[in-house]
Design a protein around this motif. Sequence first.
Motif, mmCIF file in Angstrom:
data_model
loop_
_atom_site.group_PDB
_atom_site.id
_atom_site.type_symbol
_atom_site.label_atom_id
_atom_site.label_comp_id
_atom_site.label_asym_id
_atom_site.label_seq_id
_atom_site.Cartn_x
_atom_site.Cartn_y
_atom_site.Cartn_z
ATOM 1 N N MET A 42 0.827 -1.195 0.000
ATOM 2 C CA MET A 42 0.000 0.000 0.000
ATOM 3 C C MET A 42 0.870 1.256 0.000
ATOM 4 S SD MET A 42 -3.166 0.934 2.508
ATOM 5 C CE MET A 42 -2.209 0.817 4.012
ATOM 6 N N ASN A 43 1.937 1.242 0.843
ATOM 7 C CA ASN A 43 2.832 2.392 0.869
ATOM 8 C C ASN A 43 3.487 2.611 -0.483
ATOM 9 O OD1 ASN A 43 2.259 2.743 3.574
ATOM 10 N ND2 ASN A 43 4.017 1.555 4.267
ATOM 11 N N LEU A 44 3.899 1.505 -1.103
ATOM 12 C CA LEU A 44 4.544 1.595 -2.412
ATOM 13 C C LEU A 44 3.597 2.193 -3.442
ATOM 14 C CD1 LEU A 44 7.367 0.599 -3.565
ATOM 15 C CD2 LEU A 44 6.109 -1.300 -4.528
ATOM 16 N N ALA A 45 2.338 1.773 -3.413
ATOM 17 C CA ALA A 45 1.361 2.285 -4.374
ATOM 18 C C ALA A 45 1.090 3.770 -4.165
ATOM 19 C CB ALA A 45 0.055 1.488 -4.252
ATOM 20 N N GLU A 46 0.965 4.176 -2.901
ATOM 21 C CA GLU A 46 0.727 5.593 -2.628
ATOM 22 C C GLU A 46 1.921 6.436 -3.062
ATOM 23 O OE1 GLU A 46 -0.177 5.567 1.504
ATOM 24 O OE2 GLU A 46 -2.275 4.964 1.208
ATOM 25 N N ASN A 47 3.131 5.913 -2.833
ATOM 26 C CA ASN A 47 4.326 6.617 -3.296
ATOM 27 C C ASN A 47 4.364 6.683 -4.813
ATOM 28 O OD1 ASN A 47 5.284 7.121 -0.738
ATOM 29 N ND2 ASN A 47 6.589 5.304 -0.671
ATOM 30 N N ALA A 78 2.350 9.603 -6.054
ATOM 31 C CA ALA A 78 3.062 10.859 -5.799
ATOM 32 C C ALA A 78 4.279 10.993 -6.712
ATOM 33 C CB ALA A 78 3.480 10.914 -4.335
ATOM 34 N N TYR A 79 4.971 9.875 -6.969
ATOM 35 C CA TYR A 79 6.143 9.883 -7.852
ATOM 36 C C TYR A 79 5.744 10.262 -9.271
ATOM 37 C CZ TYR A 79 10.493 8.028 -9.936
ATOM 38 O OH TYR A 79 11.681 7.869 -10.616
ATOM 39 N N ALA A 80 4.626 9.690 -9.738
ATOM 40 C CA ALA A 80 4.145 10.007 -11.082
ATOM 41 C C ALA A 80 3.714 11.464 -11.200
ATOM 42 C CB ALA A 80 2.986 9.080 -11.448
ATOM 43 N N ALA A 81 3.205 12.007 -10.079
ATOM 44 C CA ALA A 81 2.742 13.397 -10.085
ATOM 45 C C ALA A 81 3.879 14.381 -9.864
ATOM 46 C CB ALA A 81 1.678 13.584 -9.009
ATOM 47 N N PRO A 117 -13.308 -2.110 -11.034
ATOM 48 C CA PRO A 117 -14.009 -1.376 -12.077
ATOM 49 C C PRO A 117 -14.149 -2.159 -13.383
ATOM 50 C CG PRO A 117 -12.330 -0.019 -11.027
ATOM 51 C CD PRO A 117 -12.129 -1.401 -10.538
ATOM 52 N N ASN A 118 -15.287 -1.976 -14.018
ATOM 53 C CA ASN A 118 -15.476 -2.574 -15.338
ATOM 54 C C ASN A 118 -14.825 -1.748 -16.437
ATOM 55 O OD1 ASN A 118 -17.011 -4.772 -14.410
ATOM 56 N ND2 ASN A 118 -18.840 -3.479 -14.270
ATOM 57 N N SER A 119 -14.611 -0.469 -16.144
ATOM 58 C CA SER A 119 -14.005 0.411 -17.137
ATOM 59 C C SER A 119 -12.567 -0.017 -17.388
ATOM 60 C CB SER A 119 -14.027 1.865 -16.649
ATOM 61 O OG SER A 119 -13.265 2.678 -17.511
ATOM 62 N N GLU A 120 -12.251 -0.363 -18.603
ATOM 63 C CA GLU A 120 -10.918 -0.867 -18.904
ATOM 64 C C GLU A 120 -9.888 0.243 -19.058
ATOM 65 O OE1 GLU A 120 -11.143 -3.542 -22.199
ATOM 66 O OE2 GLU A 120 -12.037 -5.119 -20.981
ATOM 67 N N SER A 121 -10.321 1.504 -18.974
ATOM 68 C CA SER A 121 -9.379 2.616 -19.073
ATOM 69 C C SER A 121 -8.792 2.982 -17.716
ATOM 70 C CB SER A 121 -10.071 3.845 -19.675
ATOM 71 O OG SER A 121 -11.131 4.268 -18.825
ATOM 72 N N VAL A 122 -9.177 2.257 -16.675
ATOM 73 C CA VAL A 122 -8.653 2.536 -15.340
ATOM 74 C C VAL A 122 -7.148 2.295 -15.320
ATOM 75 C CG1 VAL A 122 -8.657 1.787 -12.931
ATOM 76 C CG2 VAL A 122 -10.816 2.022 -14.176
ATOM 77 N N PRO A 123 -6.360 3.293 -14.933
ATOM 78 C CA PRO A 123 -4.901 3.123 -14.988
ATOM 79 C C PRO A 123 -4.362 2.254 -13.854
ATOM 80 C CG PRO A 123 -5.453 5.283 -14.121
ATOM 81 C CD PRO A 123 -6.748 4.655 -14.533
ATOM 82 N N LEU A 124 -3.291 1.511 -14.167
ATOM 83 C CA LEU A 124 -2.545 0.834 -13.120
ATOM 84 C C LEU A 124 -1.645 1.865 -12.447
ATOM 85 C CD1 LEU A 124 -1.429 -2.493 -14.857
ATOM 86 C CD2 LEU A 124 -3.534 -2.010 -13.610
ATOM 87 N N VAL A 125 -1.581 1.801 -11.128
ATOM 88 C CA VAL A 125 -0.759 2.746 -10.373
ATOM 89 C C VAL A 125 0.634 2.183 -10.149
ATOM 90 C CG1 VAL A 125 -0.520 3.924 -8.153
ATOM 91 C CG2 VAL A 125 -2.755 3.786 -9.263
ATOM 92 N N SER A 126 0.706 0.899 -9.796
ATOM 93 C CA SER A 126 1.996 0.243 -9.595
ATOM 94 C C SER A 126 1.823 -1.253 -9.773
ATOM 95 C CB SER A 126 2.565 0.547 -8.198
ATOM 96 O OG SER A 126 1.730 -0.011 -7.203
#
Length: 583
Positions: free
Chosen positions: A1-6, A9-12, A113-122
Amino acid sequence: MNLAENAEAYAAGTNLGWVESAWAGIQESIEILAERKIKVVINGGSLNPSGLAQKVALLAKEKGLEDLKVAFVEGDNLLPILGNDLASLKKDLPPHLDSDNPDVKLPWNLLGPNSESVPLVSANAYLGARAIVQGLRDGADIIICGRVADASPVIGAAWYWHSWKDTDYDRLAGALISGHLIECSAYVSGGNFSGFTEYDLNTFIEPGFPITEIDADGACVITKHEGTGGMINEDTVKCQFLYELQGSIYLNSDVKAYLNDVRIQRVGKDRVRVSGIKGAPPPPTTKATIFYQGGYQSQILVNATGYGTAQKWQLFETQLRRKLSISSADKDLSILEFQIESRVGTPQPNPKSQLNSTTYMRVFAESHSQEALMSLLIAFRDISLQHFSGFHSALDMRTAIPKPFLAMYPALILQNSLKETVTFCDPNNGAALEATNVGYPPKYSLLERRENIPTTYLGKQLSSFGPTKPVRLGDIVLARSGDKGSNLNVGFFVHSARAWEWLRSFLSSSKMVQLMGDDWSDEYFLERVEFENIFAVHFVVYGILGRGVSGSTRLDSLGKAFADYVRDKVVDVPVEILYGSKM
């Protein structure tokens, strides 16, 4: 979870991709490390181990420590393999972590989500210790890792120090468990310790950090610096040993550890020896965690006091559901829970204060639409003057505002599909030099069906233990619980052979289901194993945490409080065991 939240923030551009405390620790200690020739392996590189390693190399040059060799480990990032969104992931979906267990019903909302445009975060694989060992053998003094398994830095250090081969499975397995014991820091030296009530509370204000001394045969001694707080005894080590297990087999990319014969013995003040671990070749897969944007979450906390509390909660739930039905907002909510038993807490009979008489309800909702959750808030507002008697809430209602959350998919990834590397930094300018591919384990062994012993038959009934007395289970039993994604694990242990005969007879799978009460669902699956040498019974409750971590709807989303919930249950304990117990 910490890695995903980082990762978000890293991408932003609001995070450098590594753990700030890792950089701070190296800054404070680098001159002492160089002077005493102490080697460091740390997984604080998070999403950007190369960036932190290059920064450390420049720091070494700045301080005139050009002889200090800095390297970093990569190969855990799976986004280049899996793609950037759910659409690309679903085309070649890796198997779920629990897919090899036919008894486990995977979560209904497996990928949200069913929406296939949902981005992967990590998306990161849990790497082993091969790159760490290679880097140390090539002369590295500081190695910065990303998502290696928590125990891998410990395995790598012992593997290098003792010059083990990658087929020394018993030794590697011992180092794996050694790493497991200290990976949660003060959890083995007094933090999160269920037996703390038996000691002076001042002991646990600031528990010291643990040290593991690993022998050439893989056995270890867990200790800590003299004069630091907390304690290390058989009980604290057993609690941490039982934490976050997945039964009697512990997996790492380099080795499979069999825990059945574990021995935990005090050998001095704040010194506990752990031995008896057996090893085998690792499985051909390793764990991976994939995080994606799961939508939005909201919770509303409402208080009720005193007389008629049960009817108050019934009225409140009926009112809120009716408003949502009229507006059709309920159709856009993927999850709407009024929690188990419709409230948190129980009013005290003949209360001595208003707080003793007050409980709260937790309304939890999820949706892919932020507007749908705002409709929940509007419905709550619309009944605000139609409420039950004594209705009130906390001053801070910000938790009711929809917030985005990250959902997790735990997966299995073939080790041979990864490229694990170690790279040194140029001591003059910090630049990355040529990467070394460290290859793969020489042999794999498939993961056999997990052990499950629903009950133990000792040839005697519980009645043979003599007269009983109703007491809380925690009066004679210590325990530790935690999460493994969607699953919760919990281990219980006692202190004497006689108490162990009773515990293993009493604490069957069916008894565990009974003790869980309304927290049990037939959708879950229960596994039970025993560790006879430490008088412990361990359970895994598959599915109870839903999607796990940030995607779980449970108040205790990481399962840490579950052990003490069960320990608070009143059970019939044989008198001879109760008064012969150390507790």
